[in-house]
Design a protein around this motif. Structure first.
Motif, PDB file in Angstrom:
ATOM      1  N   GLY A 118     -56.431 106.115  67.234  1.00 46.49           N
ATOM      2  CA  GLY A 118     -57.663 106.845  67.000  1.00 46.49           C
ATOM      3  C   GLY A 118     -58.211 107.610  68.179  1.00 46.49           C
ATOM      4  N   ALA A 119     -57.504 107.611  69.312  1.00 43.79           N
ATOM      5  CA  ALA A 119     -58.009 108.310  70.494  1.00 43.79           C
ATOM      6  C   ALA A 119     -58.006 109.819  70.270  1.00 43.79           C
ATOM      7  N   VAL A 120     -59.115 110.462  70.674  1.00 45.84           N
ATOM      8  CA  VAL A 120     -59.191 111.922  70.601  1.00 45.84           C
ATOM      9  C   VAL A 120     -59.134 112.533  71.996  1.00 45.84           C
ATOM     10  N   GLY A 121     -59.033 111.711  73.040  1.00 43.17           N
ATOM     11  CA  GLY A 121     -58.937 112.215  74.401  1.00 43.17           C
ATOM     12  C   GLY A 121     -58.644 111.092  75.375  1.00 43.17           C
ATOM     13  N   LEU A 122     -58.200 111.473  76.571  1.00 43.62           N
ATOM     14  CA  LEU A 122     -57.864 110.516  77.623  1.00 43.62           C
ATOM     15  C   LEU A 122     -58.740 110.772  78.845  1.00 43.62           C
ATOM     16  N   ILE A 123     -59.139 109.689  79.532  1.00 43.11           N
ATOM     17  CA  ILE A 123     -59.860 109.785  80.797  1.00 43.11           C
ATOM     18  C   ILE A 123     -59.077 109.012  81.849  1.00 43.11           C
ATOM     19  N   GLU A 124     -58.671 109.699  82.911  1.00 40.26           N
ATOM     20  CA  GLU A 124     -58.030 109.032  84.047  1.00 40.26           C
ATOM     21  C   GLU A 124     -59.125 108.608  85.025  1.00 40.26           C
TER      22      GLU A 124
END
Length: 338
Positions: A118-124
């Motif tokens: 369900g992820a719509v984006g990634l944060i490093e």
């Protein structure tokens, strides 16, 4: 010509046919159901990555989106402060945060797993994602935002940080104004972009004051209390120890303070020490730590808002977003002893 070619768009049935499973099995994998074998799950996710299949991001009953935060440390005031604000921002925007260690699976499979969850984006979060992961994220439609990225910023990710160079220069100028000339630097790893920028700010302040950066007083290591304690002890054991230490973050500075305390070196009478980040450690240190404050709360909130906006097709104002730093002076700095 197969059905996929005629339609020009990959469907769930196409994925099922290529993976040799039923459409219901593909659906189970994409919805993170546990009643699928590991081998079948990996095969389906590999086909998803190969074909570029994009299912609509899964939401829970409340219509919430999810973001995956990638980090490899959590037990630090820096990470804790950022995570607290990211969680608050995500809650307000009706999104969930999922924590993940840096991917160990093949890039395409790992990214497909995030989409399936369900992820719509990634944060490093101060951790480098391999180029293959960034490429897979781009190919599979997942925007990436990097907070304090390690290494050279990748154009496939939007970066969020603070004015590290300016902060490094400002804090070094602060101890120079107190009359210090033997000023050491104990920073994080040189491959860390924030650490390198802070170090260059330190160098710029020395150059502007016509001071020479003595190589014996310059240390690059990890952003940890242990590194600060180790290098602080070495510096204080020199025949001519520094009268001031500019540390690359608050944790390093706390280690330097501990090394000074162990050797009976009074801070700030005999040694001035500064930090960077403005974490709670700085306020509660003994003595209180002079530190460059990053707007950690603002950085965390901006990361969540930016990546959710990108997921909706909103382009950020810049690929590299920087927030201003401020210097908070406490009791760990003072005039050089004569």
């Amino acid at each position: 010509m197969n059905r996929q070619s005629r339609r020009g768009k990959v469907t769930l049935n196409d994925v099922a046919a290529r993976a040799g499973v039923s459409p219901s099995t593909v659906s189970k994998v994409l919805n993170s159901r546990s009643d699928v074998s590991a081998a079948t799950r990996e095969r389906v996710l590999s086909v998803v990555a190969e074909t570029g299949y994009r299912a609509a991001p899964r939401r829970d009953r409340g219509g919430r989106q999810a973001l995956t935060v990638v980090l490899d440390f959590l037990a630090s005031p820096y990470a804790g402060t950022l995570m607290q604000e990211m969680l608050a921002a995500a809650t307000e925007l009706e999104a969930d945060l999922r924590l993940s260690l840096p991917p160990g699976a093949p890039a395409e499979v790992w990214v497909a797993e995030q989409r399936a969850a369900g992820a719509v984006g990634l944060i490093e979060l101060a951790v480098p994602l391999p180029g293959a992961v960034l490429a897979a994220a781009r190919d599979q439609g997942l925007p990436v935002v990097a907070i304090d990225p390690l290494g050279i910023a990748d154009p496939r990710a939007v970066t969020i940080g603070s004015a590290n160079w300016a902060g490094g220069r400002t804090v070094t100028e602060h101890v120079i104004r107190f009359g210090h000339t033997d000023i050491a630097w104990v920073g994080g790893p040189l491959h860390s972009a924030p650490s390198a920028e802070r170090f260059q700010g330190y160098r710029a302040a020395l150059d502007a004051a016509n001071l020479v950066a003595d190589p014996a007083l310059i240390c690059h290591d990890a952003f940890t209390v242990e590194a600060g304690f180790r290098h602080g002890g070495r510096l204080l054991a020199l025949d001519r120890p520094p009268t001031a230490v500019v540390a690359g973050n608050d944790e390093i500075a706390i280690g330097v303070l501990a090394a000074a305390r162990e050797r009976g070196v009074d801070v700030p009478r005999d040694l001035s020490v500064t930090g960077f980040d403005g974490t709670p450690l700085a306020e509660w240190a003994t003595p209180g730590l002079t530190s460059v404050e990053q707007p950690l709360a603002g950085m965390g909130r901006m990361a969540v808002e930016t990546v959710l906006g990108m997921a909706q097709g909103v382009r950020p104002a810049s690929r590299h977003l920087q927030l201003a730093t401020t210097l908070t002076v406490r009791d760990s700095t003072g005039p050089v002893s004569v």
